[in-house]
Write an enzyme that holds these catalytic residues in place. Structure first.
Site, short mmCIF file in Angstrom:
data_model
loop_
_atom_site.label_atom_id
_atom_site.label_comp_id
_atom_site.label_asym_id
_atom_site.label_seq_id
_atom_site.Cartn_x
_atom_site.Cartn_y
_atom_site.Cartn_z
N ASN A 13 0.86 -1.19 0.00
CA ASN A 13 0.00 0.00 0.00
C ASN A 13 0.90 1.24 0.00
O ASN A 13 1.48 1.59 1.02
CB ASN A 13 -0.90 -0.02 1.23
CG ASN A 13 -1.80 1.21 1.30
OD1 ASN A 13 -1.94 1.95 0.33
ND2 ASN A 13 -2.41 1.42 2.46
N TRP A 14 1.00 1.89 -1.16
CA TRP A 14 1.89 3.03 -1.29
C TRP A 14 1.33 4.29 -0.63
O TRP A 14 2.06 5.27 -0.48
CB TRP A 14 2.17 3.31 -2.76
CG TRP A 14 3.00 2.29 -3.44
CD1 TRP A 14 3.55 1.15 -2.88
CD2 TRP A 14 3.40 2.27 -4.81
NE1 TRP A 14 4.26 0.44 -3.81
CE2 TRP A 14 4.19 1.12 -5.02
CE3 TRP A 14 3.18 3.13 -5.88
CZ2 TRP A 14 4.75 0.81 -6.26
CZ3 TRP A 14 3.73 2.82 -7.12
CH2 TRP A 14 4.51 1.66 -7.30
N LYS A 15 0.05 4.28 -0.28
CA LYS A 15 -0.60 5.45 0.32
C LYS A 15 -0.37 6.68 -0.58
O LYS A 15 -0.41 6.53 -1.81
CB LYS A 15 -0.12 5.65 1.75
CG LYS A 15 -0.28 4.37 2.59
CD LYS A 15 -0.03 4.56 4.05
CE LYS A 15 -0.21 3.24 4.79
NZ LYS A 15 -0.05 3.39 6.24
N HIS A 106 -9.47 0.91 5.13
CA HIS A 106 -8.18 1.15 5.78
C HIS A 106 -8.38 2.12 6.94
O HIS A 106 -9.21 3.03 6.88
CB HIS A 106 -7.17 1.70 4.78
CG HIS A 106 -5.77 1.72 5.29
ND1 HIS A 106 -5.31 2.70 6.15
CD2 HIS A 106 -4.73 0.88 5.08
CE1 HIS A 106 -4.05 2.46 6.45
NE2 HIS A 106 -3.67 1.35 5.81
N GLU A 108 -6.84 4.59 7.97
CA GLU A 108 -6.68 6.02 7.65
C GLU A 108 -7.94 6.56 6.99
O GLU A 108 -8.29 7.73 7.17
CB GLU A 108 -5.45 6.20 6.76
CG GLU A 108 -4.16 5.96 7.52
CD GLU A 108 -2.99 5.53 6.64
OE1 GLU A 108 -1.94 5.20 7.22
OE2 GLU A 108 -3.13 5.52 5.40
N GLU A 178 -5.17 -4.91 10.62
CA GLU A 178 -4.14 -3.88 10.81
C GLU A 178 -4.39 -3.17 12.14
O GLU A 178 -5.20 -2.25 12.21
CB GLU A 178 -4.16 -2.89 9.65
CG GLU A 178 -5.56 -2.52 9.16
CD GLU A 178 -5.58 -1.23 8.38
OE1 GLU A 178 -4.57 -0.89 7.76
OE2 GLU A 178 -6.62 -0.54 8.44
N GLY A 184 2.69 2.41 10.82
CA GLY A 184 3.60 3.53 10.66
C GLY A 184 4.30 3.97 11.93
O GLY A 184 4.98 4.99 11.95
N SER A 222 3.29 -2.31 10.27
CA SER A 222 4.75 -2.21 10.30
C SER A 222 5.42 -3.54 9.96
O SER A 222 6.35 -3.98 10.64
CB SER A 222 5.23 -1.69 11.66
OG SER A 222 4.79 -0.36 11.88
N GLY A 243 3.01 -1.31 4.30
CA GLY A 243 3.01 0.12 4.10
C GLY A 243 4.37 0.63 3.67
O GLY A 243 4.80 0.44 2.54
N GLY A 244 5.08 1.29 4.59
CA GLY A 244 6.34 1.95 4.27
C GLY A 244 7.37 1.06 3.61
O GLY A 244 8.09 1.49 2.70
#
Length: 263
Positions: A13-15, A106, A108, A178, A184, A222, A243-244
């Protein structure tokens, strides 16, 4: 089929990242890693979720990879079809652009952007009606976990969508657990804690649908190369929503490799 025999999914997930030139480089580096050390499709589903304006470009760039890599939309509209909804992208328009997969729910979207239960139900229903596969995200906050409400919150989030998911539609649902407190932050649920929640999710799904034992349940919080193998060894963790670490080709590859080799 038990949770331990489900083919794993690893989805990046590049967000709201990265800029176009970096995205192109990231994809080329990832394709090169797959070329040097292939991960077979039967070992692991791999996908990336770029920003909406990059979906088709990313899909085209992935087309010459040595294996299928899914292009996943990060979100979709609660409105179906076409119409006067400025800024929205419907399930049907995604399907028309050959985008077959979409994230819904998600944290967010729930916590920052205000997606309510009713909005999420509409999104799930629209996606399924259009023939998309939904990666439906669930998870609890740190406050809810410390209050002993984690399982209740997560299972309720799954129950929230049951009214709009027909019996056969569960074949097109993937669950991503999640924990909000681990997204994050660098914090990760221990493999034991994650497995415990995934087992509860599996149990809940099996009470909702006859397909519960075959639904993939991904962990998202994470995930990185250093913890991927331990997570992959858990019987009810069927992959990762990354994610990251998915913004680095080598890290993302190593996570996919860990799930492909462990399952």
């Amino acid at each position: 089929m038990s949770g331990s025999t489900i083919k794993p999914w690893v989805v990046g997930n590049w967000k709201m990242n990265p800029v176009q030139s970096n995205a192109q480089q990231l994809i080329e580096e990832f394709k090169q890693l797959l070329q040097q050390n292939p991960i077979l499709e039967e070992q692991c589903q791999i996908g990336v979720a770029p920003i909406s304006i990059a979906l088709q470009h990313v899909q085209q760039q992935l087309a010459d990879a040595n294996r299928s890599i899914l292009t996943v939309a990060q979100d979709l509209s609660r409105f179906a079809g076409t119409g006067a909804y400025t800024g929205e992208v419907s399930a049907e328009l995604l399907k028309d652009s050959s985008i077959e997969y979409v994230l819904v729910g998600h944290s967010e979207r729930r916590e920052i952007l205000g997606d309510t239960t009713e909005v999420l139900k509409a999104k799930v229903q629209n996606a399924l009606n259009a023939g998309l596969t939904v990666i439906y995200c669930v998870g609890e906050s740190l406050e809810q976990r410390e209050a002993g409400q984690a399982e209740q919150v997560v299972l309720q989030q799954i129950c929230d969508i049951t009214a709009v998911v027909k019996a056969d539609d569960w074949r097109n649902i993937v669950i991503a657990y999640e924990p909000i407190w681990a997204i994050g932050t660098g914090k990760t649920a221990s493999p034991e804690d994650a497995q415990m929640m995934h087992a509860k999710i599996r149990e809940g799904l099996s009470q909702i649908t006859a397909l519960g034992a075959s639904i993939a349940i991904l962990y998202g919080g994470s995930v990185k190369p250093e913890n991927a193998a331990d997570l992959a060894n858990c019987p009810d963790i069927n992959g990762a929503l990354v994610g990251g670490a998915s913004l680095n080709a080598e890290s993302f590859y190593k996570i996919a490799e860990a799930f492909a080799n462990t399952k």
